[in-house]
Write a protein that holds these residues in place. Structure first.
Motif, mmCIF file in Angstrom:
data_model
loop_
_atom_site.group_PDB
_atom_site.id
_atom_site.type_symbol
_atom_site.label_atom_id
_atom_site.label_comp_id
_atom_site.label_asym_id
_atom_site.label_seq_id
_atom_site.Cartn_x
_atom_site.Cartn_y
_atom_site.Cartn_z
ATOM 1 N N TRP A 144 5.944 39.156 5.259
ATOM 2 C CA TRP A 144 6.612 38.561 6.402
ATOM 3 C C TRP A 144 7.485 39.573 7.126
ATOM 4 C CZ3 TRP A 144 4.438 34.288 7.771
ATOM 5 C CH2 TRP A 144 3.889 33.434 6.816
ATOM 6 N N LEU A 145 7.936 40.620 6.433
ATOM 7 C CA LEU A 145 8.774 41.628 7.065
ATOM 8 C C LEU A 145 7.980 42.534 7.991
ATOM 9 C CD1 LEU A 145 10.916 42.666 3.953
ATOM 10 C CD2 LEU A 145 11.457 40.969 5.705
ATOM 11 N N LEU A 146 6.644 42.507 7.876
ATOM 12 C CA LEU A 146 5.808 43.401 8.674
ATOM 13 C C LEU A 146 5.475 42.821 10.045
ATOM 14 C CD1 LEU A 146 3.288 44.508 5.890
ATOM 15 C CD2 LEU A 146 5.398 45.648 6.604
ATOM 16 N N SER A 155 9.292 40.154 15.342
ATOM 17 C CA SER A 155 10.054 38.936 15.621
ATOM 18 C C SER A 155 9.635 38.372 16.981
ATOM 19 C CB SER A 155 11.556 39.232 15.629
ATOM 20 O OG SER A 155 11.957 39.772 14.381
ATOM 21 N N LEU A 193 8.675 39.410 -4.654
ATOM 22 C CA LEU A 193 8.703 40.518 -3.691
ATOM 23 C C LEU A 193 7.341 40.691 -3.033
ATOM 24 C CD1 LEU A 193 10.187 42.896 -2.397
ATOM 25 C CD2 LEU A 193 9.511 44.284 -4.357
ATOM 26 N N ALA A 202 7.017 37.899 -0.463
ATOM 27 C CA ALA A 202 7.942 37.922 0.674
ATOM 28 C C ALA A 202 7.749 39.144 1.567
ATOM 29 C CB ALA A 202 9.390 37.887 0.173
ATOM 30 N N LEU A 203 7.252 40.250 1.011
ATOM 31 C CA LEU A 203 7.149 41.491 1.781
ATOM 32 C C LEU A 203 6.296 41.369 3.034
ATOM 33 C CD1 LEU A 203 7.849 44.479 2.040
ATOM 34 C CD2 LEU A 203 5.887 45.000 0.572
ATOM 35 N N THR A 256 -2.463 38.146 5.148
ATOM 36 C CA THR A 256 -1.645 39.343 4.985
ATOM 37 C C THR A 256 -1.610 39.817 3.547
ATOM 38 O OG1 THR A 256 -0.269 38.566 6.807
ATOM 39 C CG2 THR A 256 0.589 40.372 5.500
#
Length: 227
Positions: free
Chosen positions: A28-30, A33, A22, A25-26, A82
């Protein structure tokens, strides 16, 4: 008491489930797109411009054959940058303080650069093991030394990133603990300690960015020797 300072470097888990995946991977959500529009939003435009500048700087001295690695290096530096930065937030975990993760990144990428050199230009790749003009009696010794230096590169990559981030986080916690303890006893000294902690935090932000850049920069130098 001292052992508790190192609790922040333990791999966190919840209900027996490791949260390392987690934490990785977290970030990349920030990121926004990508868009196919000519005019993107300011955040995406700034991100794209910064990424192009950094990637261009990394590949500026590399042969054209190594430019195909640009997407990999750009993704890697964004990933490291990041998670290093997010690890400075309270109640967070920095995956790059784990030597296992850093070695998992360093060793395959280093090995890929070596394989590229052995496949595409084996003479040049093996030539780095023996500097030109070496006296004959020193040839065996230098070959052994250069071979050890070659195989120690991934270890140096992983340990450098781990040690720098671990030392910075540990120092921040030590100073924060000192400020908390001194606050009711010596408020003036505690205030100075808090100022030092603020300056150290700014330094750690710079270290988080620099270490991500240095990690990828060294990989590009290793690749440059083999293309």
């Amino acid at each position: 008491m001292m052992l508790s300072f190192f609790d922040q470097f333990e791999s966190p888990s919840y209900l027996g489930i490791p949260l390392m995946a987690l934490a990785i991977a977290l970030p990349w959500l920030l990121f926004p797109s990508p868009t196919d529009r000519w005019l993107a939003n300011p955040l995406l435009a700034t991100q794209t411009w910064s990424l192009n500048r950094v990637t261009g700087q990394l590949l500026i001295a590399m042969a054209p054959a190594g430019h195909k690695w640009a997407a990999l290096f750009a993704s890697l530096i964004v990933f490291l940058l990041t998670i290093n930065m997010l690890g400075l937030l309270p109640y967070t975990f920095t995956p790059t303080t784990q030597l296992s993760l850093n070695m998992g990144l360093a060793f395959p990428l280093w090995l890929a650069t070596v394989i590229v050199g052995m496949v595409n230009n084996p003479t040049n790749a093996l030539g780095h093991l023996l500097p030109e003009g070496t006296p004959t009696p020193l040839i065996p010794v230098l070959i052994i030394i250069e071979t050890i230096s070659l195989f120690i590169r991934p270890l140096a990559l992983g340990v450098r990133l781990t040690a720098n981030l671990t030392a910075g986080h540990l120092l921040m916690q030590l100073i924060a603990t000192a400020g908390y303890v001194l606050l009711p006893l010596m408020p003036t000294v505690a205030l100075l300690t808090i100022i030092v902690l603020f300056l150290l935090t700014l330094l750690e932000v710079a270290v988080a960015m620099i270490q991500a850049y240095v990690f990828v920069l060294l990989l590009t130098l290793y690749l440059q020797e083999n293309v």
